[in-house]
Design an enzyme around this catalytic site. Structure first.
Site, mmCIF file in Angstrom:
data_model
loop_
_atom_site.group_PDB
_atom_site.id
_atom_site.type_symbol
_atom_site.label_atom_id
_atom_site.label_comp_id
_atom_site.label_asym_id
_atom_site.label_seq_id
_atom_site.Cartn_x
_atom_site.Cartn_y
_atom_site.Cartn_z
ATOM 1 N N THR A 241 0.859 -1.188 0.000
ATOM 2 C CA THR A 241 0.000 0.000 0.000
ATOM 3 C C THR A 241 0.899 1.243 0.000
ATOM 4 O O THR A 241 2.102 1.167 0.305
ATOM 5 C CB THR A 241 -0.872 0.070 1.263
ATOM 6 N N THR A 242 0.263 2.364 -0.265
ATOM 7 C CA THR A 242 0.995 3.626 -0.227
ATOM 8 C C THR A 242 1.667 3.810 1.138
ATOM 9 O O THR A 242 2.808 4.236 1.234
ATOM 10 C CB THR A 242 0.021 4.793 -0.480
ATOM 11 N N GLY A 243 0.921 3.483 2.202
ATOM 12 C CA GLY A 243 1.454 3.672 3.549
ATOM 13 C C GLY A 243 2.724 2.860 3.775
ATOM 14 O O GLY A 243 3.717 3.362 4.318
ATOM 15 N N TRP A 263 -4.869 1.918 10.451
ATOM 16 C CA TRP A 263 -5.800 1.047 11.189
ATOM 17 C C TRP A 263 -6.807 0.460 10.197
ATOM 18 O O TRP A 263 -7.892 1.011 9.992
ATOM 19 C CB TRP A 263 -6.512 1.837 12.304
ATOM 20 N N TYR A 276 -13.339 3.876 7.151
ATOM 21 C CA TYR A 276 -12.170 3.416 6.384
ATOM 22 C C TYR A 276 -11.211 4.588 6.125
ATOM 23 O O TYR A 276 -10.005 4.473 6.317
ATOM 24 C CB TYR A 276 -12.639 2.802 5.062
ATOM 25 N N HIS A 293 -4.406 -5.137 -2.180
ATOM 26 C CA HIS A 293 -3.693 -4.886 -0.925
ATOM 27 C C HIS A 293 -3.939 -5.972 0.119
ATOM 28 O O HIS A 293 -4.941 -6.662 0.096
ATOM 29 C CB HIS A 293 -4.125 -3.551 -0.329
HETATM 30 N N1 CTP Z 1 -4.551 2.941 5.822
HETATM 31 C C1 CTP Z 1 -4.777 2.129 6.924
HETATM 32 N N2 CTP Z 1 -6.060 1.875 7.339
HETATM 33 C C2 CTP Z 1 -7.110 2.386 6.680
HETATM 34 C C3 CTP Z 1 -6.891 3.208 5.532
HETATM 35 C C4 CTP Z 1 -5.597 3.459 5.134
HETATM 36 O O1 CTP Z 1 -3.833 1.626 7.529
HETATM 37 N N3 CTP Z 1 -8.349 2.143 7.130
HETATM 38 C C5 CTP Z 1 -3.167 3.264 5.444
HETATM 39 C C6 CTP Z 1 -2.625 2.339 4.352
HETATM 40 O O2 CTP Z 1 -1.265 2.092 4.583
HETATM 41 C C7 CTP Z 1 -2.803 3.171 3.097
HETATM 42 C C8 CTP Z 1 -2.605 4.587 3.612
HETATM 43 O O3 CTP Z 1 -3.146 4.589 4.931
HETATM 44 O O4 CTP Z 1 -1.881 2.884 2.089
HETATM 45 C C9 CTP Z 1 -3.291 5.650 2.782
HETATM 46 O O5 CTP Z 1 -4.646 5.301 2.611
HETATM 47 P P1 CTP Z 1 -5.299 5.213 1.170
HETATM 48 O O6 CTP Z 1 -5.330 6.562 0.580
HETATM 49 O O7 CTP Z 1 -6.584 4.484 1.284
HETATM 50 O O8 CTP Z 1 -4.173 4.353 0.389
HETATM 51 P P2 CTP Z 1 -4.144 3.097 -0.586
HETATM 52 O O9 CTP Z 1 -5.222 2.115 -0.243
HETATM 53 O O10 CTP Z 1 -2.771 2.549 -0.623
HETATM 54 O O11 CTP Z 1 -4.452 3.742 -1.936
HETATM 55 P P3 CTP Z 1 -5.202 3.077 -3.152
HETATM 56 O O12 CTP Z 1 -6.566 2.647 -2.664
HETATM 57 O O13 CTP Z 1 -5.281 4.213 -4.139
HETATM 58 O O14 CTP Z 1 -4.334 1.937 -3.587
#
Ligand code: CTP
Length: 319
Positions: A241-243, A263, A276, A293
């Site tokens: 994931t981006t994070g 989370w 979310y 992911h």
């Molecule tokens: N994240 C998390 N729990 C969530 C939402 C996000 O831990 N409920 C973390 C993830 O590591 C995520 C980052 O925050 O990569 C950024 O969130 P998001 O913008 O949703 O990223 P991605 O899912 O990676 O992006 P995409 O859906 O475009 O792949």
């Protein structure tokens, strides 16, 4: 090898989705946590065997020219031509060249940030990384305002800016970009063919309106290299994931790393519902087979690193 698998198990973690938040109990922010400098340095060294954030954070101007053909990382059969606009926006030198920060915050987008009051703490870090152009103004108390680097998956243009269908949405995106005010805007432009037009629209907007951002476009090898590092450490992620990408990059230039808004579970530690994203109504998608992911698995790995002092995860309120 850095031991990031909880309980030393060598098999991929089995995800029980019924009540995950209980298993992931993290101490409140006020509880003792001590940075483990030795481990952090060891992790940095190991990650450097797979990638170098200073280089891989962006393709540089000297390495491409307009018209060059690039194969998308996840759609190898599809290609794109390097446009004049993209070429113009490629940095000449790495935006992280010789950069070292005492503390960095990586702000994920989980709804767990709501009512956390973490904004002030986040803003005290030397370097603050945010994901996917998440809004800050309206949520400053919980997420802070400082932004040194923000990512932007092309899908954000569709999800948060209605694919720029009219002038109002174009203006909204433009305002958001202007508000970045010199920060690094990190656009994974070469990941999947679906992002082609969206990346071009954003590039055009930045150039046309002389937006003050420092654009960066991750290297073609970054995703596989990050995945390779975690697989070697027995964290069986499908696509980082981006994070997780940001954490992996940050190990190179941050001494201490603090994570907020990570989370990926629908209930918090007290069994209250968690959105979310803190800012929209997107639903939990990682449970679907189609989702690329493996967020809960990533979370386990990060939690293990938290317990070992390599990073600090905050999942509740800040002090
Ligand atoms: N994240 C998390 N729990 C969530 C939402 C996000 O831990 N409920 C973390 C993830 O590591 C995520 C980052 O925050 O990569 C950024 O969130 P998001 O913008 O949703 O990223 P991605 O899912 O990676 O992006 P995409 O859906 O475009 O792949």
């Amino acid at each position: 090898r850095v031991e990031v698998v909880i309980n030393g198990s060598s098999s991929p973690a089995v995800v029980d989705r019924s009540n995950e938040s209980i298993k992931h109990n993290i101490q409140p922010a006020s509880a003792k946590w001590k940075h483990n400098q030795t481990l952090s340095l060891r992790i940095r060294k190991q990650i450097l065997k797979f990638l170098d954030a200073e280089k891989d954070i962006s393709v540089l101007k000297g390495t491409l020219k307009p018209g060059d053909i690039i194969h998308y990382i996840f759609d190898r059969d599809s290609t794109m031509n390097v446009s004049q606009n993209l070429y113009e926006l490629l940095p000449r030198t790495s935006p992280l060249k010789n950069k070292h920060f005492r503390t960095c915050a990586i702000v994920g987008n989980s709804g767990v940030l709501l009512n956390s009051g973490c904004g002030q703490e986040i803003d005290t870090h030397s370097f603050v990384i945010r994901c996917n152009l998440a809004p800050v103004q309206e949520y400053a108390r919980d997420v802070g305002l400082k932004t040194d680097l923000v990512t932007m998956n092309p899908s954000v243009i569709q999800r948060a800016f209605e694919d720029l269908v009219n002038a109002t949405w174009r203006e909204k995106l433009l305002q958001r970009l202007h508000s970045l005010n010199g920060s690094i805007l990190w656009i994974p432009a070469f990941t999947a063919r679906g992002g082609k037009e969206r990346v071009e629209w954003v590039n055009e907007l930045i150039l046309k309106h002389r937006v003050n951002v420092r654009t960066a476009y991750p290297s073609l090898r970054l995703l596989h290299a990050v995945r390779g590092y975690w697989l070697t450490n027995r964290v069986h992620i499908k696509r980082p994931t981006t994070g997780l990408l940001m954490y992996t990059l940050a190990t190179r230039f941050c001494n201490q790393i603090y994570l907020y808004g990570f989370w990926p579970f629908p209930l918090d530690q007290n069994q209250n519902p968690v959105k979310y994203h803190y800012y929209d109504s997107l639903k939990y998608g990682y449970t679907s087979q189609a989702s690329p992911h493996t967020m809960p698995l990533e979370f386990k790995a990060l939690k293990s690193l938290h317990e070992q002092g390599a990073l600090k995860l905050t999942v509740g309120q800040c002090d």
